[in-house]
Design a protein around this motif. Sequence first.
Motif, PDB file in Angstrom:
ATOM      1  N   GLN A 451       0.834  -1.209   0.000  1.00  0.00           N
ATOM      2  CA  GLN A 451       0.000   0.000   0.000  1.00  0.00           C
ATOM      3  C   GLN A 451       0.867   1.257   0.000  1.00  0.00           C
ATOM      4  O   GLN A 451       0.540   2.245  -0.658  1.00  0.00           O
ATOM      5  CB  GLN A 451      -0.935  -0.015   1.207  1.00  0.00           C
ATOM      6  CG  GLN A 451      -2.022  -1.073   1.128  1.00  0.00           C
ATOM      7  CD  GLN A 451      -2.820  -1.191   2.414  1.00  0.00           C
ATOM      8  OE1 GLN A 451      -2.372  -0.788   3.492  1.00  0.00           O
ATOM      9  NE2 GLN A 451      -4.026  -1.761   2.316  1.00  0.00           N
ATOM     10  N   ALA A 452       1.970   1.217   0.740  1.00  0.00           N
ATOM     11  CA  ALA A 452       2.882   2.366   0.786  1.00  0.00           C
ATOM     12  C   ALA A 452       3.509   2.618  -0.579  1.00  0.00           C
ATOM     13  O   ALA A 452       3.635   3.767  -1.022  1.00  0.00           O
ATOM     14  CB  ALA A 452       3.967   2.123   1.828  1.00  0.00           C
ATOM     15  N   ARG A 453       3.897   1.522  -1.273  1.00  0.00           N
ATOM     16  CA  ARG A 453       4.485   1.671  -2.607  1.00  0.00           C
ATOM     17  C   ARG A 453       3.462   2.245  -3.593  1.00  0.00           C
ATOM     18  O   ARG A 453       3.804   3.059  -4.449  1.00  0.00           O
ATOM     19  CB  ARG A 453       4.996   0.308  -3.103  1.00  0.00           C
ATOM     20  CG  ARG A 453       6.323  -0.120  -2.498  1.00  0.00           C
ATOM     21  CD  ARG A 453       6.956  -1.238  -3.285  1.00  0.00           C
ATOM     22  NE  ARG A 453       6.120  -2.443  -3.260  1.00  0.00           N
ATOM     23  CZ  ARG A 453       6.264  -3.413  -2.365  1.00  0.00           C
ATOM     24  NH1 ARG A 453       7.198  -3.329  -1.418  1.00  0.00           N
ATOM     25  NH2 ARG A 453       5.489  -4.477  -2.415  1.00  0.00           N
ATOM     26  N   ASN A 454       2.216   1.805  -3.469  1.00  0.00           N
ATOM     27  CA  ASN A 454       1.159   2.309  -4.352  1.00  0.00           C
ATOM     28  C   ASN A 454       0.933   3.796  -4.145  1.00  0.00           C
ATOM     29  O   ASN A 454       0.687   4.547  -5.103  1.00  0.00           O
ATOM     30  CB  ASN A 454      -0.137   1.543  -4.112  1.00  0.00           C
ATOM     31  CG  ASN A 454      -0.060   0.104  -4.576  1.00  0.00           C
ATOM     32  OD1 ASN A 454       0.754  -0.234  -5.438  1.00  0.00           O
ATOM     33  ND2 ASN A 454      -0.915  -0.756  -4.025  1.00  0.00           N
ATOM     34  N   VAL A 455       1.007   4.235  -2.893  1.00  0.00           N
ATOM     35  CA  VAL A 455       0.828   5.660  -2.573  1.00  0.00           C
ATOM     36  C   VAL A 455       1.969   6.482  -3.176  1.00  0.00           C
ATOM     37  O   VAL A 455       1.766   7.545  -3.752  1.00  0.00           O
ATOM     38  CB  VAL A 455       0.760   5.877  -1.044  1.00  0.00           C
ATOM     39  CG1 VAL A 455       0.810   7.368  -0.722  1.00  0.00           C
ATOM     40  CG2 VAL A 455      -0.528   5.273  -0.484  1.00  0.00           C
ATOM     41  N   GLN A 456       3.192   5.956  -3.043  1.00  0.00           N
ATOM     42  CA  GLN A 456       4.363   6.653  -3.579  1.00  0.00           C
ATOM     43  C   GLN A 456       4.311   6.740  -5.094  1.00  0.00           C
ATOM     44  O   GLN A 456       4.641   7.762  -5.699  1.00  0.00           O
ATOM     45  CB  GLN A 456       5.643   5.942  -3.148  1.00  0.00           C
ATOM     46  CG  GLN A 456       5.943   6.061  -1.652  1.00  0.00           C
ATOM     47  CD  GLN A 456       7.155   5.242  -1.238  1.00  0.00           C
ATOM     48  OE1 GLN A 456       7.693   4.476  -2.018  1.00  0.00           O
ATOM     49  NE2 GLN A 456       7.573   5.398   0.015  1.00  0.00           N
ATOM     50  N   THR A 457       3.866   5.633  -5.722  1.00  0.00           N
ATOM     51  CA  THR A 457       3.758   5.601  -7.182  1.00  0.00           C
ATOM     52  C   THR A 457       2.712   6.591  -7.673  1.00  0.00           C
ATOM     53  O   THR A 457       2.902   7.290  -8.688  1.00  0.00           O
ATOM     54  CB  THR A 457       3.376   4.183  -7.665  1.00  0.00           C
ATOM     55  OG1 THR A 457       4.351   3.266  -7.179  1.00  0.00           O
ATOM     56  CG2 THR A 457       3.325   4.123  -9.168  1.00  0.00           C
TER      57      THR A 457
END
Length: 458
Positions: A451-457
């Motif tokens: 979820q954190a990676r998706n937010v950053q992307t």
Amino acid sequence: MNPLHNLLQTIDNFVWGPPLLILLVGTGLYLTIRLGFIQIRHLPLALSYVFSNKKNRNGSGDVSSFAALCTALSATIGTGNIVGVATAIKLGGPGALFWMWLAALFGMATKYAECLLAVKYRDKDSNGQMIGGPMYYLEKGVGSKWLAKLFAIFALGVACFGIGTFPQANAIVDAAYLSFEMPREITVIILTALVATVTLGGIKSISSVASKVVPVMAAFYIVACITVLTSQADALPAAVNLVITSAFTGHAAAGGFVGAGIMLAIQSGIARGVFSNESGLGSAPMAAAAAKTDSCVKQGLTSMTGTFFDTIIICTMTGLTLVVTGAWQSDYAGAEMTTFAFASGLDSAYWGPLMVSVGLMFFAFTTILGWNYYGERCVTYLFGVKAILPYKLFFLVLVAGGAFIKLDMIWLIADIVNGLMAVPNLIGLILLREVIVSETKQFFEQLKLSQARNVQTA
């Protein structure tokens, strides 16, 4: 009462005495705490998986995760939701419904844990089909073949002589006779033919029927209950209050009701709740093991919603209907009590009983299908795939014969084998508790990172 009935009653009282109730609820409570109240905190996520997994084709498995859940629900949403709730309230008063809620709340954690383990330790049989359940996590996880075989024997007993045959067949023929005056013999022939048509096709056939019938029948019954509750809306707050207060005070005799103490409310509520949602029995894991999924935790979350749908929603609907209409104080029992409640609530001597009868027939039919599969998995574990066809033929004979056995004996036999089945499964959950906690922790850590990676992307 005849001597056999007295003997069965004594055995049933022993099996479902305080030790088993404490083991059932205690295991669920322990898992609830260790898993951080997963059934409350992650229920929205679990519900999202129920619907998204309908089209999920990732991972290995025989059927979709949604179809596996529907197969499990087909086995749990049965006479327990109509007859079982009425029986619990007749014995323990309205307070029994509260204890059904509590047992279901903790039971959701138990259902999550057992279905997680089912996927983690599943295997393939010689036909290439996925096979799993308590037998496999007891053997491969705990390392105890004798506990695994003990569970399989008890579960086979439930399938053949408990939930899977007698109560359901009896309920169907009674409902067909009372509502449509159909001769019992004709109903038995039609029922046996339908069961044979579906079950001989194996898990894919059973799950296909279950994924179509279960949502429709559940919606039909819920709408019927809501109709009654809406018509009695003024009495609903008092009914909820009665359920909660009598759970801790018992209830004095009134009308046709014989009165109940707190312990009887607890015992009848938990026993009938477990009979309905099967949390802790180890049945649902056998369906979960067939799911096409890439995560044992994800399937555990999906599967635990079965207890939510079965008890928190459907059993609650039945229980409140019985209380608001005053049917629980009548001289009726079992399906007749629920029928009386619908007839009173809808002010119709025709539509009320018809709704109960139709719901009961569909619920009972799908339960037979689900438990046929569970029995098949147990037979496969004990004797290999060569024993599947003889088992299915024997099962059909029991379905046909179940229509002619007295109801009180049926419930006693079902209760006894249910309790015996739960013991080895709960032992397995306790011994594998660290595996359950570890898998859960790892999954949610990875989910947070994703979820954190998706937010950053984004």
